[in-house]
Scaffold this motif. Sequence first.
Motif, PDB file in Angstrom:
ATOM      1  N   UNK A 205       0.838  -1.195   0.000  1.00 56.26           N
ATOM      2  CA  UNK A 205       0.000   0.000   0.000  1.00 56.26           C
ATOM      3  C   UNK A 205       0.872   1.244   0.000  1.00 56.26           C
ATOM      4  N   UNK A 206       0.234   2.358  -0.358  1.00 58.77           N
ATOM      5  CA  UNK A 206       1.004   3.591  -0.493  1.00 58.77           C
ATOM      6  C   UNK A 206       0.194   4.761   0.047  1.00 58.77           C
ATOM      7  N   UNK A 207       0.430   5.145   1.298  1.00 57.64           N
ATOM      8  CA  UNK A 207      -0.329   6.259   1.867  1.00 57.64           C
ATOM      9  C   UNK A 207      -0.027   7.594   1.196  1.00 57.64           C
ATOM     10  N   UNK A 208       1.047   7.668   0.404  1.00 52.54           N
ATOM     11  CA  UNK A 208       1.378   8.884  -0.327  1.00 52.54           C
ATOM     12  C   UNK A 208       0.926   8.822  -1.783  1.00 52.54           C
ATOM     13  N   UNK A 209       0.059   7.872  -2.102  1.00 51.98           N
ATOM     14  CA  UNK A 209      -0.342   7.663  -3.491  1.00 51.98           C
ATOM     15  C   UNK A 209      -1.001   8.913  -4.069  1.00 51.98           C
ATOM     16  N   UNK A 210      -0.610   9.271  -5.288  1.00 55.88           N
ATOM     17  CA  UNK A 210      -1.235  10.366  -6.019  1.00 55.88           C
ATOM     18  C   UNK A 210      -2.301   9.795  -6.949  1.00 55.88           C
ATOM     19  N   UNK A 211      -3.285  10.604  -7.335  1.00 58.32           N
ATOM     20  CA  UNK A 211      -4.350  10.099  -8.216  1.00 58.32           C
ATOM     21  C   UNK A 211      -3.809   9.657  -9.576  1.00 58.32           C
ATOM     22  N   UNK A 212      -4.298   8.528 -10.039  1.00 58.47           N
ATOM     23  CA  UNK A 212      -3.957   8.020 -11.366  1.00 58.47           C
ATOM     24  C   UNK A 212      -5.233   7.497 -12.019  1.00 58.47           C
ATOM     25  N   UNK A 213      -5.151   7.250 -13.323  1.00 62.95           N
ATOM     26  CA  UNK A 213      -6.285   6.722 -14.074  1.00 62.95           C
ATOM     27  C   UNK A 213      -5.931   5.331 -14.594  1.00 62.95           C
ATOM     28  N   UNK A 214      -6.841   4.392 -14.429  1.00 59.26           N
ATOM     29  CA  UNK A 214      -6.684   3.039 -14.977  1.00 59.26           C
ATOM     30  C   UNK A 214      -7.924   2.723 -15.793  1.00 59.26           C
ATOM     31  N   UNK A 215      -7.731   2.490 -17.087  1.00 55.05           N
ATOM     32  CA  UNK A 215      -8.857   2.306 -18.005  1.00 55.05           C
ATOM     33  C   UNK A 215      -8.885   0.893 -18.553  1.00 55.05           C
ATOM     34  N   UNK A 216     -10.071   0.311 -18.583  1.00 53.21           N
ATOM     35  CA  UNK A 216     -10.304  -0.992 -19.204  1.00 53.21           C
ATOM     36  C   UNK A 216     -11.292  -0.813 -20.348  1.00 53.21           C
ATOM     37  N   UNK A 217     -10.886  -1.221 -21.549  1.00 52.38           N
ATOM     38  CA  UNK A 217     -11.761  -1.143 -22.714  1.00 52.38           C
ATOM     39  C   UNK A 217     -12.319  -2.528 -23.031  1.00 52.38           C
ATOM     40  N   UNK A 218     -13.562  -2.564 -23.476  1.00 56.09           N
ATOM     41  CA  UNK A 218     -14.234  -3.819 -23.799  1.00 56.09           C
ATOM     42  C   UNK A 218     -14.322  -3.945 -25.318  1.00 56.09           C
ATOM     43  N   UNK A 219     -13.689  -4.929 -25.916  1.00 58.10           N
ATOM     44  CA  UNK A 219     -13.706  -5.055 -27.382  1.00 58.10           C
ATOM     45  C   UNK A 219     -15.103  -5.309 -27.925  1.00 58.10           C
ATOM     46  N   UNK A 220     -15.300  -4.955 -29.187  1.00 59.01           N
ATOM     47  CA  UNK A 220     -16.609  -5.169 -29.821  1.00 59.01           C
ATOM     48  C   UNK A 220     -16.942  -6.640 -29.992  1.00 59.01           C
ATOM     49  N   UNK A 221     -15.925  -7.501 -30.020  1.00 61.49           N
ATOM     50  CA  UNK A 221     -16.184  -8.926 -30.252  1.00 61.49           C
ATOM     51  C   UNK A 221     -16.724  -9.617 -29.001  1.00 61.49           C
ATOM     52  N   UNK A 222     -16.868  -8.877 -27.901  1.00 62.96           N
ATOM     53  CA  UNK A 222     -17.451  -9.443 -26.685  1.00 62.96           C
ATOM     54  C   UNK A 222     -18.917  -9.020 -26.604  1.00 62.96           C
TER      55      UNK A 222
END
Length: 844
Positions: A205-222
């Motif tokens: 864990x990281x109590x000094x963590x800065x905001x980040x973005x994590x993106x998950x894309x869903x393919x059209x074949x699903x």
Amino acid sequence: MYFKTKNSAASRVRRLTATTTALFQVMFAGLLSPIPVAAQSSSKNASSFNASATVDNYCTACHSNDAHRGGLSLESFDLKHPEKNAEEAEKIIRKLRAGMMPPPDRQRPSDAELNALAANLETSLDRVAAAHPYAGFTPLHRLNRVEYANSVKALLDLDVDAADLLPADDLSHGFNNMADVLTVSPALLEAYISAAGKISRAAIGDPQAAPVMATTMIPRVISQTRHVNGAPFGTRGGVALAHNFPADGDYVFKIAFYTHQQGYLFGHDQAKEQQLEIAVNGERVAVVDVNPKYKDTDDVRTPPIHIQAGQQLVSAAFIQRFDGPIQDEVQPYEQSLLDVNVANLPGLTTQPHLRGLTIVGPTHVTGVSETASRDRVFIVYPARPAEESAAARVIVANLVRRAYRKPASQVDVEEALRYYRQRRAAGAGFDEGIRAALESVLANPQFVFRFEAVPNYARPGSSYRVSDLELASRLSFFLWSAPPDEQLLRTAAQGRLHEAAVLEREVRRMLADRRSQSLSTNFAVQWLNLKNLDDVLPEPYHFPNFDNNLAESMKRETELLFDDVARNDRDVLTLLTADYTFVDERLAQHYGIPNVLGSRFRRVQIADQHRYGLLGHASILTLTSTANRTAPVTRGKWVMQVLLGSPPPAPPPNVPALIEAGESSGPRSVRERMEEHRKNPACASCHRVIDPIGFALENFDPTGAWRNTDNGVEVDASGRLFDGTPLNGPVDLRNGVLKHKEAFLRTFAENLYAYGLGRIPDYRDLPEIRAVVARAESRDNRFSEYVLGIVESPAFTRRSLPALAPSQLPAKPAGSTLKADASSAGRLDSLLKPVPAMTSGGSR
């Protein structure tokens, strides 16, 4: 996407990189090359017959010094002493056992004569091999991505996606755990160091963590018309994933929907009252109303949601508003995003689909809660500053023991504690100091590689028994693709694992453990080429009901059949003859099996014999097809190579491509086009062997669905196998393969042997593989007997040293030569010396 990298002090990174690089150099300096030695096997009795007459009558016309067909001449081959040319003899045996020689256009002796000839050669080879056991030499074995992720899971109870952290593994012999291709490059070394930093922060864990973005894309074949595993029941579509939250704090979920070409919501006609549920570990934390007027430029997000640190299961899925059959003007396709531009036409039911989920945070951090990973690391925690040093030593010793898969040595513990002390001296807290020590352990070659020490008594040209701790690692990475558990480590540390009864007990315990599923998800997937399904996408306008969901179900069916054979210790021939299978609703519909609902796989009996075993699995039939038609050559080659172990030769250069349907006014069915193609003399000889196998499976279309016609022409599945056996469909083909079950069993054993050893078998290993098969055949071909035969073989329990003179062996380099510090040199010393036995079960 699971990890956030926080910039650490540049000097500490440089020190860690330099130390790790130097240690890699030192450890690689003593690697040796393999040398030929003889193989071992129990001999088999062959019937007394005139082998020379059989060869003269049926073989030498093609395999003479003049004809030299296939690069083989038998004129000078000594049938009484085939061990003089063992490599060629093994090639002959392989072809004879598969029934592929003599070829179809030649006169053939009886099956009894062919089997007697093969047995005669085997008996001679095995007798000689038994007198000279062959252990072989396996180069330094690096953990592949699967093994690395499983090792992190075992150490820290943390799921990581190794594909996001490390480069792809190369394949050798069809497997990604072959030591000869698990090499090291500077880029890979940097990746391991980077991964160590990310994983250590995710675990602590990281109590000094800065905001980040994590993106998950869903393919059209699903497709998103059904429930997604991991999402709460009563939902459809969306996504479910494991996400690591670095600290307790507020997180925002941003949502994007699929749109048609003009940017408006896909399925907006049915979007009224649609809602998307955000859940963490199955508990709803937010509900988002779907706006029918949504545009792709809209910013849809939840309010900030407070979430505790640690790895959590996050899902974003639509609340199911109705269920049941749909009556439309146009029948809906399973591939629901086949054409996003027709989604809003009247008479066609479509619903909104999630395109992407982005997790943003943390903000307003309040600390780091206890997590499963922290529980694994902090087995003790200091109550006051005076206890920190002792607590750190206990924690680090435990991490070192479990990470390096052996009792923790003083040198190894001190090396990791050095990083702890450096961070504390820089003003960091206790947790950060432990995190730095953990990072150093994860970046250490002893975690990344499976080192095997050379004992002092070993001599060049001889073999020696590997230590019990090394045997434990060989066993666990074979059966689990993971490090040894506590019981296996404890047994090995006591020096008892090499005892026959103890080894068999541990093997059976490990096969019964759920972690042995890796044999189906790793070994079977690679042996059967199921990985190729990831790249398969049948032409969507020809097969609009094929989507990634169906492909995953196909793959899972085959994995579950193999797992059933392995976990229930069945006859391995069940892989070919099983009159049952495992399906979910999606796959059951594809097969036409009624009364199966939901995403849960369940065992069902099969009434249609065409579907028995692997040859009826849609996974195999789809991966051996092209995007718009079946591929009899690919299917035939798959059977010859994967099931019988005798692949056809490579095609000659400049072979003309097959004419596709519609390109001419000529033949329409695949078989008719293949017959035209086969008229080319350069193609005929090989196609005469390969094509009948593929034609026998022509009733299965490119997605494995049953059909009776191909482009309006009735399917003709008739032909003759290379041994003359008449074929007319999948049942005949299965029986034809079973006629040569010895070839199938040996191919299975050879692949399992290669996977278990992590090296490519050669002709010197084949007598031992025959011994493994003979043992298993005497015990109903049970899966466990193949495993035990391999585990108890000299190749698994022993290791050979190259036959070099002592003066030719590289001297152990001084630490100063490779710029390795004293700690690195000391660590190398601990590897080269015999590992001491553990004096207690724990590290405290």
